[in-house]
Design an enzyme around this catalytic site. Structure first.
Site, PDB file in Angstrom:
ATOM      1  N   CYS A 116       1.049  -1.715  -0.146  1.00 42.58           N
ATOM      2  CA  CYS A 116      -0.177   0.075  -0.258  1.00 42.58           C
ATOM      3  C   CYS A 116       0.892   1.259   0.287  1.00 42.58           C
ATOM      4  CB  CYS A 116      -1.122  -0.327   1.372  1.00 42.58           C
ATOM      5  SG  CYS A 116      -2.444  -1.185   1.401  1.00 42.58           S
ATOM      6  N   HIS A 256      -3.994   7.631   2.468  1.00 42.60           N
ATOM      7  CA  HIS A 256      -4.018   6.371   1.680  1.00 42.60           C
ATOM      8  C   HIS A 256      -5.418   5.771   2.505  1.00 42.60           C
ATOM      9  CE1 HIS A 256      -3.903   1.877   0.946  1.00 42.60           C
ATOM     10  NE2 HIS A 256      -3.401   1.168   1.623  1.00 42.60           N
ATOM     11  N   ASN A 286     -10.331  -0.283  -0.596  1.00 44.53           N
ATOM     12  CA  ASN A 286      -8.591  -0.188  -0.872  1.00 44.53           C
ATOM     13  C   ASN A 286      -8.500  -0.612  -2.063  1.00 44.53           C
ATOM     14  OD1 ASN A 286      -5.768  -0.832  -0.172  1.00 44.53           O
ATOM     15  ND2 ASN A 286      -5.810  -1.255   1.663  1.00 44.53           N
TER      16      ASN A 286
END
Ligand code: UT7
Length: 329
Positions: A116, A256, A286
């Site tokens: 990520c 994020h 996500n």
């Protein structure tokens, strides 16, 4: 001689059309819309259903969108970096497939794997290439087809992720705008809190690895949550302090998008008002490497010359980091 800065001159994105809602997931696993929304902030996510299309398809479309936005021809690019944990193949790199498809004949291309935090690490690398003077134009892409590694019988992971990606064009500039600073961290994850056990050189594909579902993402959600909440806030404060930025100096936090609670905690510790936080986790979930460029794209019409942006992420590895950049196209 003034310092060369790496400035974002184009932003692009690609999202598959198919929307998977929380209700759809109720048909697959023992979950419900209320639980998912209250624990994560996610309402729906996009899924690339076509089995013949991989991450390179997402990356290629985001790349063309970003080039178009920058008014650049692909042949002008010096380098392409694709951040991803779901490459089309283990090799060649997805970036090589994108390079050919968009016609970036003069660019060298490679993938970067930092989960990520991938887009941030890739942006920093692209920025460093430009600041060194070796490259003038670099395409940085963050793209993932997370549905290709999700176990749709595991309610603790399959509800979290979606497919999609974004891209930015970085160009050399002698203006004040561009990447100003970065802080990146890694803490090797021996405990395998977040990983894909199968398909690499430790567990190459066998009948047993498939039967044991080793080719899917696994996560110890609680442990990652604790680390992410602390890590993302700490690194964001670290970059603020290093650059003498007060909360009022920050125009936008670009976090994020893993969990709305992590985003809120980060903004709170930074002292940044919620109106200045880019949040689209409700729509896309996500998307791993895709979250930050997707935010930049969704908010690009609201960004003004000279805005101070803090980009911040935490992910598998463990990896985490923040970038301070001054907007200006
Ligand atoms: O982007 C990379 C970094 N990744 C992250 O930052 C993700 C970090 N982790 C998280 O976001 C959260 O830990 C999750 C959203 C994954 C889980 O939220 P949580 O508040 O930590 O829930 P939990 O794991 O403590 O589970 C609470 C309960 C459990 O039931 P019991 O043991 O209390 O009976 C789970 O089995 O919720 C249950 N549960 C679910 N219930 C309905 C877990 N997943 C689900 C689900 N639907 N999908």
């Amino acid at each position: 001689m003034s310092q060369i800065r790496a400035k974002i001159t184009g932003v692009g994105k690609f999202l598959p059309d198919h929307i998977m809602t929380n209700k759809d997931l109720e048909d697959l696993v023992d979950t419900n819309d209320e639980w998912i929304r209250s624990r994560t902030g996610i309402s729906e996510r996009r899924i690339l259903k076509d089995p013949d299309k991989g991450t390179s398809f997402i990356a290629e479309h985001a790349a063309n969108d970003a080039l178009n936005d920058a008014g650049l021809d692909a042949s002008e690019l010096d380098a392409i970096i694709v951040a991803t944990v779901t490459p089309d193949y283990l090799f060649p790199a997805t970036a090589c497939l994108v390079q050919r498809r968009i016609g970036a004949d003069n660019a060298y291309a490679f993938d970067l794997s930092a989960a990520c935090s991938g887009f941030l690490f890739a942006l920093t690398n692209g920025g460093n290439m430009i600041e060194s003077g070796r490259a003038k134009k670099v395409l940085v892409i963050g793209a993932d087809k997370m549905s290709s590694i999700l176990d749709y019988t595991d309610r603790t992971t399959c509800i979290l992720f979606g497919d999609g990606g974004g891209a930015v064009v970085l160009e050399a500039s002698d203006s004040e705008a561009g990447i100003i600073d970065y802080v990146h961290h890694t803490q090797g994850d021996d405990e395998c809190m977040l990983y894909q056990p199968g398909g690499g050189s430790i567990n190459p594909a066998t009948v047993e690895t498939v039967e044991n579902r080793l080719h899917y993402l696994r996560q110890d959600g609680k442990s990652v949550f604790k680390k992410a909440t602390v890590g993302m806030a700490d690194v964001s404060l670290e970059i603020m302090e290093r650059n003498n930025l007060s909360p009022d100096d920050i125009s936008w936090l670009v976090p994020h998008q893993a969990n709305l609670r992590i985003i809120d905690a980060t903004a709170r510790r930074m002292g940044v008002d919620k109106e200045k936080v880019m949040i689209n986790i409700n729509k896309y979930g996500n998307t791993t490497s895709g979250t930050i460029p997707l935010c930049l794209h969704d908010w690009k019409d609201q960004l003004n010359e000279g805005d101070n942006l803090i980009l911040s992420a935490f992910g598998g590895g463990l990896t985490w980091g923040a970038i301070y950049l001054k907007w200006g196209k």
